[in-house]
Design an enzyme around this catalytic site. Structure first.
Site, PDB file in Angstrom:
ATOM      1  N   SER A 150      39.257  95.976  91.016  1.00 43.57           N
ATOM      2  CA  SER A 150      39.688  96.661  89.800  1.00 43.57           C
ATOM      3  C   SER A 150      39.839  95.627  88.677  1.00 43.57           C
ATOM      4  CB  SER A 150      40.982  97.438  90.075  1.00 43.57           C
ATOM      5  OG  SER A 150      41.267  98.331  89.034  1.00 43.57           O
ATOM      6  N   ASP A 292      34.857 107.010  93.129  1.00 44.78           N
ATOM      7  CA  ASP A 292      35.633 106.062  92.324  1.00 44.78           C
ATOM      8  C   ASP A 292      35.710 106.505  90.867  1.00 44.78           C
ATOM      9  OD1 ASP A 292      37.012 103.798  91.512  1.00 44.78           O
ATOM     10  OD2 ASP A 292      35.498 102.374  92.204  1.00 44.78           O
ATOM     11  N   HIS A 319      38.602 104.641  94.423  1.00 50.09           N
ATOM     12  CA  HIS A 319      38.923 103.342  93.830  1.00 50.09           C
ATOM     13  C   HIS A 319      39.552 102.389  94.848  1.00 50.09           C
ATOM     14  CE1 HIS A 319      39.220 100.764  90.397  1.00 50.09           C
ATOM     15  NE2 HIS A 319      40.519 100.617  90.527  1.00 50.09           N
TER      16      HIS A 319
END
Length: 341
Positions: A150, A292, A319
């Protein structure tokens, strides 16, 4: 007597040696040889220098492997290393040495506050922090792999563009190389799939700067989080994930990411390295997930633009694919790391 001797030999064969070294002289995975963090169980507070003074950040080593050491960059910004704890179930068995690390401002590290402290929360400053951590941990091109998830993927890309001479390999997990591309996907794909009335209420709360209203998360949890962040009922989310979310530094997160959970609007809003990705020449794994918040097709394109790029799609994941498509995530990641090793 013969049975007794055979049992004794078997016990001796598996007993830890005094040197902690395997028969070939290479330090074993759980050896403390050449490490100065034995008393602290692998924990080391690392001093870093910043434009606002000296601070300390928290790291923890797990395992020993002179050929492969993975430094984990958590998301946020302002999250913590804690949601990476699923790695404990896979990396030791694969013989991979790895380092948990809370970035400055995150839970176990110093959290500077007061006048001028917001100057610290920039991508460039975080890159220099990672470089100081690398030096303190004695990682280099013969063993050093950087994994960013991320926001950590943003940081990993930036680090590689400036310091890839120190890298053996790179992993970009669940992050695109362009925040405008991320926002575009959110507006064109994710939002149109949501209930229009619920989305309108969320956007109204955001426009009124009321994202701290309990109603905001009440709407977003089933509509967004349980579909695109971690595909499990929130009541079943693993404890390390909940603990990490409970420790998030909201100030840093909102300053850099922005208050909205449906895109980025903070200091990262215009970040874009899509034109520079080809300059990263070390072996790089791009990990995407079907559900995601980041466009998996876009991430497949990233892998193709990287000279030594590889692509892993977690077909059941979101995610946090290291949880909701765990087997695919770790099988692919470990296969890549072993190949580089």
């Amino acid at each position: 007597m013969k049975h007794y001797l055979l049992c004794l030999l078997a016990i001796l064969a598996f007993a830890p040696s005094g040197t902690g070294r395997a028969a070939d002289g290479v330090p074993a995975y759980f050896s403390h040889a050449d490490h100065d963090d034995v008393l602290s169980g692998g924990v080391k507070m690392i001093a870093i220098d910043t434009p606002r003074g000296h601070f300390k950040v928290w790291t923890k080593r797990v395992g020993n492997n002179p050929r492969l050491k993975v430094l984990l960059l958590h998301g946020g910004p302002g999250m913590t290393h804690e949601y990476f704890e699923a790695f404990d179930s896979y990396f030791p068995g694969a013989g991979i040495e790895y380092y948990y690390y809370d970035q400055l401002g995150s839970a176990y590290s110093d959290q500077p506050k007061g006048p001028g402290s917001d100057d610290l929360w920039t991508t460039d400053r975080f890159v220099e922090e990672v470089e100081q951590v690398r030096q303190a941990l004695h990682l280099d091109k013969d063993d050093f792999c950087l994994l960013g998830h991320s926001w950590g993927g943003v940081l990993a890309i930036e680090y590689a563009l400036k310091y890839q001479q120190h890298l053996k390999c790179l992993v970009i997990s669940n992050m695109v190389d362009s925040i405008p591309a991320y926002n575009d996907y959110a507006h064109k794909v994710l939002m149109p799939s949501m209930d229009p009335k619920a989305l309108a209420e969320v956007q109204k709360l955001e426009a009124e700067h009321r994202t701290d209203d309990p109603r905001y998360m009440q709407i977003l949890m089933p509509m967004h989080y349980e579909k695109h962040l971690l595909r499990m009922p929130a009541a079943q989310w693993p404890e390390p994930v909940l603990r990490s979310f409970g420790h998030v530094n909201e100030h840093i997160y909102q300053l850099m990411q922005g208050p909205s959970e449906l895109g980025a609007s903070g200091r990262l809003e215009h970040w874009d390295r899509s034109a520079d990705l080809h300059r990263i020449t070390v072996p790089t794994l791009v990990i995407a997930a079907k559900y995601d918040t980041m466009d998996p097709a876009y991430m497949a394109g990233m892998a193709k633009r990287l000279p030594e790029g590889q692509f892993l799609l977690c077909s059941k994941g979101s995610h946090m694919a290291m949880y909701d498509d765990q087997q695919a995530y770790f099988d692919g990641l470990i296969r890549f790391l072993r190949g580089v090793e």
